[in-house]
Each structure stands twice: as C-alpha cells, then as structure tokens.
Write a protein that holds these residues in place. Structure first.
Motif, PDB file in Angstrom:
ATOM      1  N   GLY A   1      -9.934 -40.206   3.192  1.00 57.55           N
ATOM      2  CA  GLY A   1     -10.475 -39.552   2.006  1.00 57.55           C
ATOM      3  C   GLY A   1     -11.010 -38.180   2.315  1.00 57.55           C
ATOM      4  O   GLY A   1     -10.897 -37.692   3.447  1.00 57.55           O
ATOM      5  N   GLY A   2     -11.587 -37.545   1.314  1.00 53.82           N
ATOM      6  CA  GLY A   2     -12.121 -36.201   1.513  1.00 53.82           C
ATOM      7  C   GLY A   2     -13.021 -35.795   0.372  1.00 53.82           C
ATOM      8  O   GLY A   2     -13.145 -36.478  -0.654  1.00 53.82           O
ATOM      9  N   GLY A   3     -13.660 -34.661   0.566  1.00 52.95           N
ATOM     10  CA  GLY A   3     -14.520 -34.087  -0.458  1.00 52.95           C
ATOM     11  C   GLY A   3     -14.610 -32.592  -0.259  1.00 52.95           C
ATOM     12  O   GLY A   3     -14.255 -32.063   0.794  1.00 52.95           O
ATOM     13  N   ALA A   4     -15.081 -31.894  -1.277  1.00 57.43           N
ATOM     14  CA  ALA A   4     -15.184 -30.435  -1.210  1.00 57.43           C
ATOM     15  C   ALA A   4     -16.281 -29.955  -2.142  1.00 57.43           C
ATOM     16  O   ALA A   4     -16.594 -30.598  -3.148  1.00 57.43           O
ATOM     17  CB  ALA A   4     -13.852 -29.781  -1.592  1.00 57.43           C
ATOM     18  N   VAL A   5     -16.857 -28.805  -1.807  1.00 59.20           N
ATOM     19  CA  VAL A   5     -17.804 -28.125  -2.685  1.00 59.20           C
ATOM     20  C   VAL A   5     -17.491 -26.636  -2.677  1.00 59.20           C
ATOM     21  O   VAL A   5     -16.934 -26.111  -1.706  1.00 59.20           O
ATOM     22  CB  VAL A   5     -19.278 -28.344  -2.271  1.00 59.20           C
TER      23      VAL A   5
ATOM     24  N   VAL B   1     -14.341 -27.757   2.577  1.00 56.57           N
ATOM     25  CA  VAL B   1     -13.603 -29.004   2.390  1.00 56.57           C
ATOM     26  C   VAL B   1     -13.585 -29.788   3.692  1.00 56.57           C
ATOM     27  O   VAL B   1     -13.463 -29.225   4.778  1.00 56.57           O
ATOM     28  CB  VAL B   1     -12.167 -28.741   1.891  1.00 56.57           C
ATOM     29  N   HIS B   2     -13.703 -31.105   3.579  1.00 56.15           N
ATOM     30  CA  HIS B   2     -13.730 -31.980   4.750  1.00 56.15           C
ATOM     31  C   HIS B   2     -12.978 -33.243   4.396  1.00 56.15           C
ATOM     32  O   HIS B   2     -13.266 -33.888   3.385  1.00 56.15           O
ATOM     33  CB  HIS B   2     -15.175 -32.314   5.118  1.00 56.15           C
ATOM     34  N   ALA B   3     -12.002 -33.616   5.215  1.00 57.27           N
ATOM     35  CA  ALA B   3     -11.253 -34.850   4.982  1.00 57.27           C
ATOM     36  C   ALA B   3     -10.885 -35.478   6.318  1.00 57.27           C
ATOM     37  O   ALA B   3     -10.763 -34.794   7.335  1.00 57.27           O
ATOM     38  CB  ALA B   3      -9.988 -34.579   4.162  1.00 57.27           C
TER      39      ALA B   3
ATOM     40  N   HIS C   1     -16.654 -43.411   5.303  1.00 60.92           N
ATOM     41  CA  HIS C   1     -17.084 -42.563   6.412  1.00 60.92           C
ATOM     42  C   HIS C   1     -16.203 -41.319   6.446  1.00 60.92           C
ATOM     43  O   HIS C   1     -15.097 -41.331   6.960  1.00 60.92           O
ATOM     44  CB  HIS C   1     -16.967 -43.312   7.745  1.00 60.92           C
ATOM     45  N   LEU C   2     -16.724 -40.242   5.877  1.00 62.89           N
ATOM     46  CA  LEU C   2     -16.039 -38.951   5.913  1.00 62.89           C
ATOM     47  C   LEU C   2     -16.973 -37.919   6.522  1.00 62.89           C
ATOM     48  O   LEU C   2     -17.077 -36.793   6.062  1.00 62.89           O
ATOM     49  CB  LEU C   2     -15.590 -38.542   4.504  1.00 62.89           C
ATOM     50  N   GLU C   3     -17.687 -38.347   7.557  1.00 63.78           N
ATOM     51  CA  GLU C   3     -18.624 -37.508   8.290  1.00 63.78           C
ATOM     52  C   GLU C   3     -19.648 -36.848   7.362  1.00 63.78           C
ATOM     53  O   GLU C   3     -20.052 -35.712   7.554  1.00 63.78           O
ATOM     54  CB  GLU C   3     -17.894 -36.478   9.146  1.00 63.78           C
ATOM     55  N   GLY C   4     -20.058 -37.575   6.334  1.00 62.60           N
ATOM     56  CA  GLY C   4     -21.156 -37.121   5.500  1.00 62.60           C
ATOM     57  C   GLY C   4     -20.793 -36.188   4.367  1.00 62.60           C
ATOM     58  O   GLY C   4     -21.682 -35.744   3.632  1.00 62.60           O
TER      59      GLY C   4
END
Length: 384
Positions: A214-218, A111-113, A333-336
């Motif tokens: 924002g953020g995203g996760a895998v 996860v990255h946010a 821009h969430l560092e990719g």
C-alpha cells in the motif's frame, strides 16, 4: 533553529487500499497514492514542483524520486528520496517545509509506498533487510529482536508486563475495526494477545506490526497558497528530529529514545505542550515502541506507560486517543505514512468513520521511528 511553525500546510491527502495487493507493483502503489492525493487537492501533476519519496529497499533504483516523478507527470525543480526507516514519512514533510521556505519550490508532493506482503514482481527488486555486520553474527537480524530487547529492559526497569503491552494491541485493533481501509478488523482481547505465539520473548505475535502492500501521500505548500485549494488546510505547527545512535551496541538507553528530544523540539516550535494534544498517531511497529513514545512525548512519566494505557485513556474518547486508524499493528505497515494521512484527516473533520473521529480535534502529534530504535521524527499538526 528558525521557527517555521504555522507557515506551511498539508493541502492534499491520499491513501491506497492496503493489505495483500498481488496485482500491484511498488511503482503502481506509489502512483496510485499520488493520484489519490492530487485528486483530493484538486490539482494536476503540473501544479507540483517538488517531489519527495522513500528509497526502495535495495539499490536498483538510483534517483528513484526523479524516476517516479516523471512517471506521475511531474517535472520537479526539487526532488530527492529519503531513507530513515519509519521516520521517513515525517522527515519528508519536514524536508518539504524547508525546501519551500528556502525558495527552491512552492508545492511538494510527499509519497511513500511499500510492497512487502505479497512480494514485488518489479525486476531487480528483492527485499533487503539490512547490513548489520556486527549484530547479524549473533542472531540479531530483524526488527523484532531489537525491540524485544527494549521491552525486556522496560520490564526490568519499571515492572512492565506483557499484559500491559497487550492493552495497546487491543485498543489499536478496536480502532482498526472501525476503519474500512484496515487489514485486521476482528476485535481481540488481552487473552487473545497472551495466547498468540511468541515471536521474540517477550513480544507475542499480537505485539508485532503487519507486513503490508500500500501507500499514502500528502501535498505540502505555504499556508498563504493553501487558500487556492478546495479542502481545509492542515497546518504544520511544529517539527523535530533526533537520532541518538545507529547500532543498538551504541544506544545509551533502550527505554528513552529519540522521541524525547524530537518531540520537545516540536512542542517548542509550536508553543504547545503534551496537554494541548487532542490525539497522537504514534509509530507502533511493536507495542513497546508506542508505550515508550507515549512516555518520551510527555503524556506520562517514564515508567508509567504500563498504567497509562489502561482504563480507556488511549481510546477515541480517552485522554489521548492513540492511533485512531489502527496503526501499523492493525491497519497496515507502511512505515508510518498512514499515521500522517490519518492525522490530517482527523483535523479536516468528517473524513473518517464517525465512530473513530476524535471529537473537536484541533491539534495532534505524529511520530516516526526507524532503524535499530535509532531514528525519530515528530510533527505537530493543527487546524487553520
């Protein structure tokens, strides 16, 4: 290097809403992305035994991965947080593969946010830009300055013009205009780009990426275990890293970066070549970064990027669709991290708006780029 290609897969994907999120905190954005990812994978936190996240932008949160995992109801047997700038999301997936392959864990959430558009109310969370002791005294203290040097050098060596960089900005914005979860959706023209204010010569405002919340996760597990999850697995076919310098003072060149070696490692692991890629989600903190990466990744020869990006080649139906979600330049821009979630969704099919779905997508390449053009990581993903 052991060939881990084709043995592991992404089985869950999550994205938060992006843009200006004044009601959110850095913690809550991470947790929102985690929840979306677990829901997508059809599992609860107790099904996860590995946890990776990005480091906060200051030193206030030691062992942030462990803290955040327990906030999310996850008790990991393997956890760490990483700090490779824009290469971090790709590196997290690579670490997940290595951790599972070593037997340390079975299922890893990455996860990255960030909260950089509206500031963070979390106590002790000031934004820290870096500690460039050698460069700051001379006025080089921001990412735009270093990438402007790369753009100037590319122009000097190869005759690249600002209007050529604009082609990337215009195409990327066109893709963002088709993405419901994008910040900047109004189409732009080459003229709009040229008339936007100069930030650091030769980079205009529209050459520069956003500041975003924002953020995203895998979720990553073995391909064998992937059959237990409801969505089609996205297979990790190849990966690589290369970090050719730390400071720009040490950089051997500004027009060939870590992506050349990193992508070659990934191609070799996957047994594939640039011509096999159906799309490319390439780190685009600035337009020049995307252009150099297109060259480094072998989609065109060095110095030919200025012509390659024209005539629709990087559009959805082009030779190599580039940043189909709008990238850092126009989505967020969430560092990719969203380059990674976009790549997975493109390969699962029918999960993005039809207008920006790459036809018959089977394999794609994703890049991460960080620091003073210093760090680079690559993934090649494919369908099962």
């Amino acid at each position: 290097m052991a060939n881990l290609g084709g043995k592991y897969a992404i089985v869950g994907v999550g994205e938060t809403l992006v843009g200006k999120r004044p009601e959110a905190t850095t913690h809550s954005l991470h947790l929102e992305a985690i929840r979306e990812c677990l829901d997508d994978a059809g599992v609860r936190g107790d099904a996860v035994d590995g946890f990776l996240t990005n480091q906060p932008l200051n030193d206030a949160h030691r062992s942030y991965a462990v803290r955040l995992a327990h906030m999310a109801g996850i008790t990991p047997v393997y956890a760490t947080d990483l700090a490779l700038g824009g290469a971090t999301p790709i590196a997290m997936v690579q670490h997940a593969v290595m951790a599972i392959d070593s037997g340390m864990c079975n299922t890893v959430l990455c996860v990255h946010a960030r909260k950089r558009s509206t500031g963070d109310s979390t106590p002790g969370y000031p934004i820290r830009r870096g500690d460039e002791h050698w460069e700051r005294p001379w006025g080089h203290f921001a990412a735009a300055a270093g990438h402007a040097l790369a753009a100037q050098r590319h122009m000097y060596e190869f005759g690249t013009r600002s209007e050529d960089l604009a082609e990337i900005a215009v195409s990327t914005r066109r893709h963002a205009s088709l993405n419901a979860n994008a910040t900047m959706k109004k189409p732009i023209t080459i003229e709009d780009h040229q008339q936007s204010r100069m930030i650091v010569d030769p980079l205009h405002l529209l050459d520069c990426s956003l500041e975003s919340d924002g953020g995203g996760a895998v979720l990553v597990t073995s391909l064998e275990r992937a059959k237990d999850f409801p969505k089609p697995p996205v297979v990790i076919l190849g990966m690589g890293q290369h970090h050719p310098h730390f400071s720009l003072l040490d950089a051997p060149t500004l027009t060939t970066l870590g992506g050349r070696k990193s992508s070659r490692m990934a191609y070799d692991m996957a047994g594939l070549e640039p011509r096999d890629m159906d799309f490319a989600e390439l780190y685009d903190c600035f337009t020049i970064t995307a252009m150099i990466t297109l060259e480094d990744y072998g989609f065109c020869e060095k110095g030919e990027g200025k012509d390659f990006v024209k005539d629709g080649r990087i559009g959805i139906n082009g030779e190599i669709p580039l940043n189909t979600h709008g990238g850092l330049l126009s989505q967020a821009h969430l560092e990719g991290m969203l380059h990674l979630t976009e790549g997975a969704r493109q390969l699962r099919g029918n999960e993005v708006e039809p207008e920006r779905q790459v036809p018959d997508a089977k394999v794609g390449i994703i890049s991460g780029h960080g620091g003073s053009l210093a760090m680079h990581a690559t993934l090649i993903l494919g369908t099962a």
